[in-house]
Design a protein around this motif. Structure first.
Motif, short mmCIF file in Angstrom:
data_model
loop_
_atom_site.label_atom_id
_atom_site.label_comp_id
_atom_site.label_asym_id
_atom_site.label_seq_id
_atom_site.Cartn_x
_atom_site.Cartn_y
_atom_site.Cartn_z
N LEU A 57 10.87 -10.27 -8.69
CA LEU A 57 12.17 -9.67 -8.93
C LEU A 57 13.01 -9.66 -7.66
O LEU A 57 12.51 -9.44 -6.56
CB LEU A 57 12.00 -8.22 -9.44
N VAL A 58 14.30 -9.90 -7.82
CA VAL A 58 15.21 -9.96 -6.67
C VAL A 58 15.26 -8.62 -5.95
O VAL A 58 15.13 -7.57 -6.57
CB VAL A 58 16.61 -10.38 -7.16
N ILE A 72 13.69 -12.57 -15.62
CA ILE A 72 14.52 -11.36 -15.55
C ILE A 72 15.61 -11.54 -14.49
O ILE A 72 16.78 -11.23 -14.74
CB ILE A 72 13.65 -10.13 -15.22
N SER A 73 15.23 -12.05 -13.32
CA SER A 73 16.21 -12.27 -12.26
C SER A 73 17.27 -13.29 -12.69
O SER A 73 18.47 -13.13 -12.41
CB SER A 73 15.52 -12.75 -10.98
N PHE A 74 16.83 -14.33 -13.40
CA PHE A 74 17.76 -15.36 -13.87
C PHE A 74 18.75 -14.79 -14.86
O PHE A 74 19.97 -15.03 -14.75
CB PHE A 74 16.95 -16.49 -14.52
N PHE A 110 15.41 -14.85 -4.46
CA PHE A 110 16.84 -15.04 -4.72
C PHE A 110 17.14 -16.28 -5.55
O PHE A 110 18.20 -16.36 -6.17
CB PHE A 110 17.61 -15.12 -3.40
N VAL A 111 16.23 -17.26 -5.55
CA VAL A 111 16.51 -18.52 -6.24
C VAL A 111 16.80 -18.33 -7.73
O VAL A 111 17.80 -18.86 -8.24
CB VAL A 111 15.35 -19.53 -6.02
N PRO A 112 15.98 -17.59 -8.50
CA PRO A 112 16.29 -17.42 -9.93
C PRO A 112 17.60 -16.69 -10.17
O PRO A 112 18.36 -17.04 -11.08
CB PRO A 112 15.10 -16.59 -10.44
N LEU A 113 17.89 -15.66 -9.36
CA LEU A 113 19.14 -14.92 -9.52
C LEU A 113 20.34 -15.83 -9.31
O LEU A 113 21.27 -15.86 -10.13
CB LEU A 113 19.20 -13.77 -8.52
N LEU A 122 23.46 -17.02 -11.60
CA LEU A 122 24.85 -16.86 -11.20
C LEU A 122 25.62 -18.17 -11.31
O LEU A 122 26.81 -18.18 -11.66
CB LEU A 122 24.93 -16.33 -9.77
N LEU A 123 24.94 -19.28 -11.00
CA LEU A 123 25.57 -20.60 -11.08
C LEU A 123 25.52 -21.18 -12.48
O LEU A 123 25.89 -22.34 -12.71
CB LEU A 123 24.89 -21.56 -10.09
#
Length: 220
Positions: free
Chosen positions: A32-33, A76-78, A128-131, A135-136
């Protein structure tokens, strides 16, 4: 943190039936982020690999739950990233992580779905990569496929050192004291070579990342 890590390790060693589920939850939290940096999943997985080699833990149960935890945590982060959108990067909660977020954005834009694989093994960016992928607005199907495959590879890679170390120690004991000097010399030489190679790889990666960030800053 050391006390918590020791308590978790002792619990896992004593309660083999719960080990897989506990490790899965810890792996989920590490994915998780923001909070992932405070969860000692990697150290516990290395230890679990040793317990698997000793026959104290069921390898299939541990691998299953850990993979599921890693997949769900990144998912979840994604989804959080997709829901928040790019404007969320301006939120004060990311104020202390601007550099990591900037690196991750460049990372995602440059490597696409491959960034999910690479980021899984790159500690500073892993949470941070999945978040940022969310975002992108990366496609869900693309992300989830990369997420599942990279989670399986990551779990096996983290379990492996503990597993082979424990197996190696058992084999060394069987060889007898006469071989210890030769084995120790070979091991030390091998570690030195691996250390030098890893240091060079990390230097080149850091230099390339710094150049990419500098270029992006100049363009902006």
């Amino acid at each position: 943190m050391d006390a918590v890590l020791q308590s978790l390790a002792e619990f896992i060693a004593r309660h083999a039936g719960w080990a897989g589920l506990v490790l899965g939850v810890i792996t989920l939290l590490e994915s998780l982020v923001l909070i992932g940096a405070f969860i000692p999943a990697t150290a516990l997985l290395v230890m679990a690999g040793g317990l698997i080699a000793a026959g104290l833990l069921d390898p299939f149960q541990v691998i299953f739950w850990c993979v599921m935890g890693a997949v769900v945590g990144d998912a979840i982060s994604f989804e959080l990233g997709r829901r928040l959108g790019p404007r969320a990067l301006r939120h004060p909660i990311f104020a202390g992580h601007r550099r990591k977020v900037a690196r991750t954005r460049l990372f995602n834009r440059r490597y696409g779905a491959a960034s999910i694989f690479i980021g899984r093994f790159f500690g500073p960016l892993r949470a941070f990569v999945p978040l940022v992928a969310g975002l992108l607005q990366m496609r869900r199907r693309t992300f989830q496929l990369a997420n599942a495959l990279s989670a399986l590879i990551w779990v096996l890679a983290i379990l492996a050192p503990g597993y082979f170390a424990a197996r190696g120690l058992a084999e060394l004991e069987a060889l007898g004291e006469a071989h210890w000097t030769t084995i120790a010399a070979i091991t030390i030489a091998g570690l030195i070579v691996v250390g030098l190679v890893c240091r060079e790889i990390l230097r080149r990666r850091a230099r390339a990342m710094a150049e990419a960030i500098s270029l992006a800053e100049r363009r902006s």
